[in-house]
Design a protein around this motif. Structure first.
Motif, PDB file in Angstrom:
ATOM      1  N   LEU A 171      43.562  -2.699  -7.490  1.00 51.35           N
ATOM      2  CA  LEU A 171      43.526  -3.170  -8.877  1.00 51.35           C
ATOM      3  C   LEU A 171      42.198  -2.806  -9.549  1.00 51.35           C
ATOM      4  N   GLY A 172      41.100  -2.995  -8.809  1.00 53.06           N
ATOM      5  CA  GLY A 172      39.793  -2.641  -9.363  1.00 53.06           C
ATOM      6  C   GLY A 172      39.672  -1.149  -9.611  1.00 53.06           C
ATOM      7  N   TYR A 173      40.153  -0.354  -8.653  1.00 52.45           N
ATOM      8  CA  TYR A 173      40.109   1.100  -8.790  1.00 52.45           C
ATOM      9  C   TYR A 173      40.944   1.559  -9.988  1.00 52.45           C
ATOM     10  N   GLY A 174      42.157   1.038 -10.094  1.00 51.79           N
ATOM     11  CA  GLY A 174      43.034   1.447 -11.178  1.00 51.79           C
ATOM     12  C   GLY A 174      42.567   1.012 -12.545  1.00 51.79           C
ATOM     13  N   SER A 175      41.889  -0.143 -12.603  1.00 51.08           N
ATOM     14  CA  SER A 175      41.434  -0.643 -13.899  1.00 51.08           C
ATOM     15  C   SER A 175      40.434   0.296 -14.568  1.00 51.08           C
ATOM     16  N   VAL A 176      39.750   1.094 -13.761  1.00 50.07           N
ATOM     17  CA  VAL A 176      38.778   2.048 -14.300  1.00 50.07           C
ATOM     18  C   VAL A 176      39.326   3.474 -14.287  1.00 50.07           C
ATOM     19  N   LYS A 177      39.910   3.886 -13.152  1.00 49.93           N
ATOM     20  CA  LYS A 177      40.317   5.283 -12.971  1.00 49.93           C
ATOM     21  C   LYS A 177      41.588   5.627 -13.736  1.00 49.93           C
ATOM     22  N   TRP A 178      42.552   4.711 -13.733  1.00 50.16           N
ATOM     23  CA  TRP A 178      43.846   5.016 -14.332  1.00 50.16           C
ATOM     24  C   TRP A 178      44.036   4.390 -15.713  1.00 50.16           C
ATOM     25  N   TRP A 179      43.655   3.106 -15.816  1.00 49.62           N
ATOM     26  CA  TRP A 179      43.978   2.386 -17.053  1.00 49.62           C
ATOM     27  C   TRP A 179      42.810   2.304 -18.036  1.00 49.62           C
ATOM     28  N   LYS A 180      41.595   2.707 -17.595  1.00 48.96           N
ATOM     29  CA  LYS A 180      40.418   2.764 -18.470  1.00 48.96           C
ATOM     30  C   LYS A 180      40.153   1.435 -19.175  1.00 48.96           C
ATOM     31  N   ILE A 181      40.248   0.352 -18.431  1.00 47.54           N
ATOM     32  CA  ILE A 181      40.074  -0.981 -19.024  1.00 47.54           C
ATOM     33  C   ILE A 181      38.603  -1.332 -19.213  1.00 47.54           C
ATOM     34  N   PHE A 182      37.764  -0.975 -18.234  1.00 48.06           N
ATOM     35  CA  PHE A 182      36.361  -1.382 -18.256  1.00 48.06           C
ATOM     36  C   PHE A 182      35.438  -0.192 -18.506  1.00 48.06           C
ATOM     37  N   SER A 183      34.393  -0.448 -19.286  1.00 49.46           N
ATOM     38  CA  SER A 183      33.332   0.543 -19.477  1.00 49.46           C
ATOM     39  C   SER A 183      32.315   0.412 -18.349  1.00 49.46           C
ATOM     40  N   THR A 184      31.372   1.344 -18.304  1.00 49.14           N
ATOM     41  CA  THR A 184      30.333   1.288 -17.263  1.00 49.14           C
ATOM     42  C   THR A 184      29.525   0.013 -17.363  1.00 49.14           C
ATOM     43  N   GLN A 185      29.173  -0.395 -18.582  1.00 56.20           N
ATOM     44  CA  GLN A 185      28.405  -1.629 -18.783  1.00 56.20           C
ATOM     45  C   GLN A 185      29.199  -2.849 -18.320  1.00 56.20           C
ATOM     46  N   GLN A 186      30.479  -2.859 -18.593  1.00 57.78           N
ATOM     47  CA  GLN A 186      31.316  -3.975 -18.160  1.00 57.78           C
ATOM     48  C   GLN A 186      31.449  -4.011 -16.639  1.00 57.78           C
ATOM     49  N   CYS A 187      31.463  -2.844 -16.002  1.00 58.87           N
ATOM     50  CA  CYS A 187      31.505  -2.778 -14.537  1.00 58.87           C
ATOM     51  C   CYS A 187      30.241  -3.388 -13.944  1.00 58.87           C
TER      52      CYS A 187
END
Length: 371
Positions: A23-39
């Motif tokens: 879920l964490g991987y997909g939220s950034v890699k696939w779904w682009k939910i979080f920005s770098t700052q949010q990570c």
């Protein structure tokens, strides 16, 4: 011998971890939910809230009056053996490195015992083994993870002080100067050039008093540095005088602590998604990490166990729990303090994948070797 049903129980205990990671991987890699700052903000949430409360919660339930002190002493001896070997490597070889010694210690000694070690120990040796693994986890949280936190803060504070004292700011990069890292890729060299680099590094090191003062102030503001100690103190009071934690307090702690492991794995998935490669540190460092985790750590623990006279199932448990995959907490600290997070993330992920056959092989071998 472990049957297929027992293997399923272990896999079932590990599967939720990978669900959170995906879920964490997909939220950034696939779904682009979080920005770098949010990570980065999510990592701080895990580091300063869910993780310390998770540590407090499991530490507060131990029975400090029924600890297996030979087992704990054997674990301490094993870790001290690793420390001495790394200290010799750092001080007496040209390849030695203060920063890599910190990471190597994490790789070879710090385990994910509560999540993977407990279900594995239960199917192998029963409740006795579970009790030993939990005791080892509590000591790891109180002593060794706290020590890791201290040296990481010492390193970062030293770099900050050096950078602040240098008008050009050129020493703010860890590649330029390491606290205590006389063996560092930047301080190597032959003849006068190498000597000048070493001399420059030493002259830029901050004095001990302001360094330690700043470190202690920062640690005082970090709940990870005292969560386990407070939890152990509460366990002592609760068991000594048969006191129960008020339900309002216990509920407040549980609501965050239950999220500890899940958010840590979710954060690990986010970190993976931000890397260019799935195995972030590359194959060579991955192999080194696996050797440290599955060979060096158990070997040191075996020496400590024999020195303390452990035998039978207690000796088997001691060696097997030393080969349990990498501590998630060590990755969280590495990411927060900016020290080889790619290596630790790979150790957590790849170690968990290969751990089951490795640990079963240890179990089978120890049945024949240990009496």
């Amino acid at each position: 011998m472990i049957g297929w049903e027992d293997v399923y129980k272990v896999v079932a205990a590990m599967a939720p971890l990978y669900f959170a990671l995906i879920l964490g991987y997909g939220s950034v890699k696939w779904w682009k939910i979080f920005s770098t700052q949010q990570c980065d903000a999510i990592n701080k949430l895990v580091c300063y809230f869910t993780l310390p409360l998770f540590t407090f919660e499991f530490t507060s339930h131990i029975d400090p009056f029924h600890l297996n002190f030979p087992f704990i002493a054997a674990d301490a001896i094993g870790k001290l053996i690793i420390v001495l070997v790394l200290a010799f490597w750092t001080k007496c070889t040209t390849k030695g490195s203060y920063c890599w010694s910190i990471t190597s210690f994490s790789l070879s000694t710090l385990t994910n015992a509560l999540v993977i070690g407990v279900p594995l120990a239960k199917v192998m040796y029963g409740e006795m083994a579970v009790d030993l693994v939990v005791q080892g986890s509590v000591v790891q949280a109180i002593v060794w993870l706290t020590t890791l936190l201290f040296v990481l803060e010492l390193r970062r504070t030293g770099l900050d002080l050096v950078a602040a004292g240098d008008s050009s700011g050129s020493v703010s990069d860890e590649k330029t100067v390491q606290v205590g890292g006389e063996g560092e890729k930047d301080l190597e060299g032959e003849g006068m050039e190498g000597e000048e680099r070493r001399s420059s590094s030493k002259s830029r090191r901050p004095s001990l008093k302001p360094l330690m003062k700043k470190v202690w102030v920062k640690l005082a503001g970090n709940p990870n540095s005292y969560a386990c100690t407070i939890g152990f103190a509460w366990a002592f009071v609760a068991k000594r005088w048969d006191v129960e934690m008020p339900s309002i307090m216990e509920g407040s702690i549980l609501i965050m602590s239950k999220a500890g492991t899940g958010t840590a794995m979710f954060n690990l998935g986010i970190f993976m998604a931000l890397q260019e490669k799935l195995i972030a540190c590359g194959p060579t460092l991955t192999i080194v990490g696996m050797v440290l985790k599955f060979i060096a750590g158990p070997a040191a623990m075996a020496i400590g166990s024999v020195a303390m006279g452990l035998h039978g199932d207690v000796l088997r448990v001691a060696i097997i729990q030393a080969a349990v995959p990498q501590s998630i907490t060590s990755f969280i600290y590495a990411k927060e303090y900016g020290l080889h997070a790619d290596v630790l993330s790979t150790a957590v992920i790849f170690g968990a994948i290969v751990s089951l056959p490795v640990l079963v092989a240890y179990y089978a071998a120890l049945e024949f070797i240990v009496h």
